[in-house]
Design an enzyme around this catalytic site. Sequence first.
Site, mmCIF file in Angstrom:
data_model
loop_
_atom_site.group_PDB
_atom_site.id
_atom_site.type_symbol
_atom_site.label_atom_id
_atom_site.label_comp_id
_atom_site.label_asym_id
_atom_site.label_seq_id
_atom_site.Cartn_x
_atom_site.Cartn_y
_atom_site.Cartn_z
ATOM 1 N N LYS A 109 0.857 -1.194 0.000
ATOM 2 C CA LYS A 109 0.000 0.000 0.000
ATOM 3 C C LYS A 109 0.881 1.228 0.000
ATOM 4 C CE LYS A 109 -4.471 0.868 0.110
ATOM 5 N NZ LYS A 109 -5.567 0.036 -0.383
HETATM 6 P P1 NAD Z 1 -13.429 7.311 -3.333
HETATM 7 O O1 NAD Z 1 -12.478 8.430 -3.101
HETATM 8 O O2 NAD Z 1 -13.924 7.061 -4.698
HETATM 9 O O3 NAD Z 1 -14.713 7.490 -2.399
HETATM 10 C C1 NAD Z 1 -14.651 7.725 -1.040
HETATM 11 C C2 NAD Z 1 -15.977 8.369 -0.676
HETATM 12 O O4 NAD Z 1 -16.068 8.463 0.749
HETATM 13 C C3 NAD Z 1 -16.123 9.793 -1.221
HETATM 14 O O5 NAD Z 1 -17.405 9.948 -1.794
HETATM 15 C C4 NAD Z 1 -15.984 10.660 0.023
HETATM 16 O O6 NAD Z 1 -16.697 11.875 -0.086
HETATM 17 C C5 NAD Z 1 -16.581 9.732 1.063
HETATM 18 N N1 NAD Z 1 -16.215 10.111 2.427
HETATM 19 C C6 NAD Z 1 -15.027 10.544 2.903
HETATM 20 N N2 NAD Z 1 -15.153 10.852 4.207
HETATM 21 C C7 NAD Z 1 -16.428 10.583 4.546
HETATM 22 C C8 NAD Z 1 -17.180 10.693 5.723
HETATM 23 N N3 NAD Z 1 -16.615 11.187 6.818
HETATM 24 N N4 NAD Z 1 -18.483 10.287 5.726
HETATM 25 C C9 NAD Z 1 -19.062 9.819 4.605
HETATM 26 N N5 NAD Z 1 -18.399 9.712 3.447
HETATM 27 C C10 NAD Z 1 -17.120 10.090 3.417
HETATM 28 O O7 NAD Z 1 -12.723 6.038 -2.685
HETATM 29 P P2 NAD Z 1 -13.041 4.508 -2.961
HETATM 30 O O8 NAD Z 1 -12.037 4.022 -3.914
HETATM 31 O O9 NAD Z 1 -14.486 4.304 -3.184
HETATM 32 O O10 NAD Z 1 -12.633 3.892 -1.548
HETATM 33 C C11 NAD Z 1 -13.550 3.849 -0.441
HETATM 34 C C12 NAD Z 1 -13.117 2.747 0.490
HETATM 35 O O11 NAD Z 1 -13.090 1.525 -0.244
HETATM 36 C C13 NAD Z 1 -11.724 2.901 1.100
HETATM 37 O O12 NAD Z 1 -11.721 2.359 2.391
HETATM 38 C C14 NAD Z 1 -10.863 2.068 0.197
HETATM 39 O O13 NAD Z 1 -9.671 1.631 0.822
HETATM 40 C C15 NAD Z 1 -11.824 0.938 -0.086
HETATM 41 N N6 NAD Z 1 -11.481 0.167 -1.279
HETATM 42 C C16 NAD Z 1 -11.506 0.741 -2.512
HETATM 43 C C17 NAD Z 1 -11.147 -0.045 -3.621
HETATM 44 C C18 NAD Z 1 -11.194 0.510 -5.005
HETATM 45 O O14 NAD Z 1 -10.862 -0.242 -5.948
HETATM 46 N N7 NAD Z 1 -11.619 1.716 -5.242
HETATM 47 C C19 NAD Z 1 -10.755 -1.373 -3.449
HETATM 48 C C20 NAD Z 1 -10.775 -1.916 -2.178
HETATM 49 C C21 NAD Z 1 -11.139 -1.133 -1.101
#
Ligand code: NAD
Length: 419
Positions: A109
């Site tokens: 990471k």
């Molecule tokens: P992203 O940046 O696309 O979305 C994150 C969202 O969370 C945004 O809409 C943001 O406004 C919102 N957010 C942030 N703080 C917040 C709060 N306090 N309350 C409510 N919403 C809030 O990111 P993502 O890629 O969707 O990742 C989200 C989670 O999923 C993370 O934990 C990430 O590690 C995990 N994840 C993502 C992937 C991927 O492929 N994108 C894969 C595995 C895990």
Amino acid sequence: MLAAAVEKNAYDVALENFDIAADALGLETDVREMIKYPERILMVTLPVRMDNGHVRRFEGYRVQHSTVRGPAKGGIRYHPNVTLDEVKALATWMTWKCGVVNIPFGGGKGGVTCNPKDMTMTELEHLTRRYTSAILPMIGPKQDIPAPDVYTNPQTMAWIMDTYSMTKGYPVPGVVTGKPIALGGSLGRNEATGRGVFYTTLSACEHLHLPVKDARVVVQGFGNAGSIAANLLHGAGCRVIAASDSTGCVYNRAGLDMPKLMLHKEHTGRVSGFPGAEPITSKELLRTECEILIPAALENAIDEDNASGVKAKIIAEAANGPVTPEADRILESKRVFLIPDILCNAGGVTVSYFEWVQDEQHLFWESQDVYNRLERVMKTAFGEVLKIHKDHRVTMRTAANMLGVGRVAEAIKLRGLYP
Ligand code: NAD
């Protein structure tokens, strides 16, 4: 609550969950010593020229937790709260996650402590290129393959791919995944995490004999993972009644119009202000009565303070580490069915693996091939975790960790200890 997220150390949670799984597996001390901690950690200082002409310094990290089963694999996060411990935790979870879905990767990471919302595209490009050159000795298609995470995206990956390729003197698409299609990205990668959440949620509904039609869904974090999972569940007949992002929460008892909400978020950058929905607080969102709750934002969103108020039947952890160990125990006593992060959101890394395979072979698949293979991988992993959960009478989280940790332990025993 996400405010508590900053206080709770995600790496302590990762180590605690490892110990629980290792105990349940009866893992030897020597093996634990060999697989528990990160193999390699790089901290970098990144001076970046900002648009106002001044140089600003950022701190960045890349952690390789494990390369026992293959190259390290894991996203890069841009966020003001990024710390080394957070990156170590996320890298650790990646190792067990790759084990759960049985793909030949270890865990890694990266992160940069910054606020991308306050930065221009030019500044983000400069930061990304400087970060890439700083971690360059560690990454590569056979060593360590970054991908997007919170507030990084296909454009970020394109800059990383270009920076790496320019220093090598030839194009190396396999150095990152989650790239734009035009640069060797895979069809289906952008929605892979949400799609994986969707498949595992359907499996959970089937296991619990819970009808998908009209099931109420609440999603915290309407970003890549959360919005796509919610939209697919909406397409399968669920009613998505509440959604939030960092700017606010919206609620509609009759169900939010998903395609319209996605367009609203795309155009305005926020869910709040969505017509046809009423605003609620983030506390109310987690307490909303529903069948399926999808925490899809950041770590420690559900903790000992708010877990008892959760009314969902299923929690699908799209985010990494959204439920603290204390909250786990509370939810367990309330008989909430948990789809743990390293299973639930493993669709992203699975299609990253497909992308890497396609890049290495210079042969690209149709999107339906990607979906079919992804569905197979996710449903197999769900079935394997569920079987351990039942056979060993452990929680779904421990079962997933047992599967992931067990596969890494098996590999290290076969490899032995060098020298
Ligand atoms: P992203 O940046 O696309 O979305 C994150 C969202 O969370 C945004 O809409 C943001 O406004 C919102 N957010 C942030 N703080 C917040 C709060 N306090 N309350 C409510 N919403 C809030 O990111 P993502 O890629 O969707 O990742 C989200 C989670 O999923 C993370 O934990 C990430 O590690 C995990 N994840 C993502 C992937 C991927 O492929 N994108 C894969 C595995 C895990």
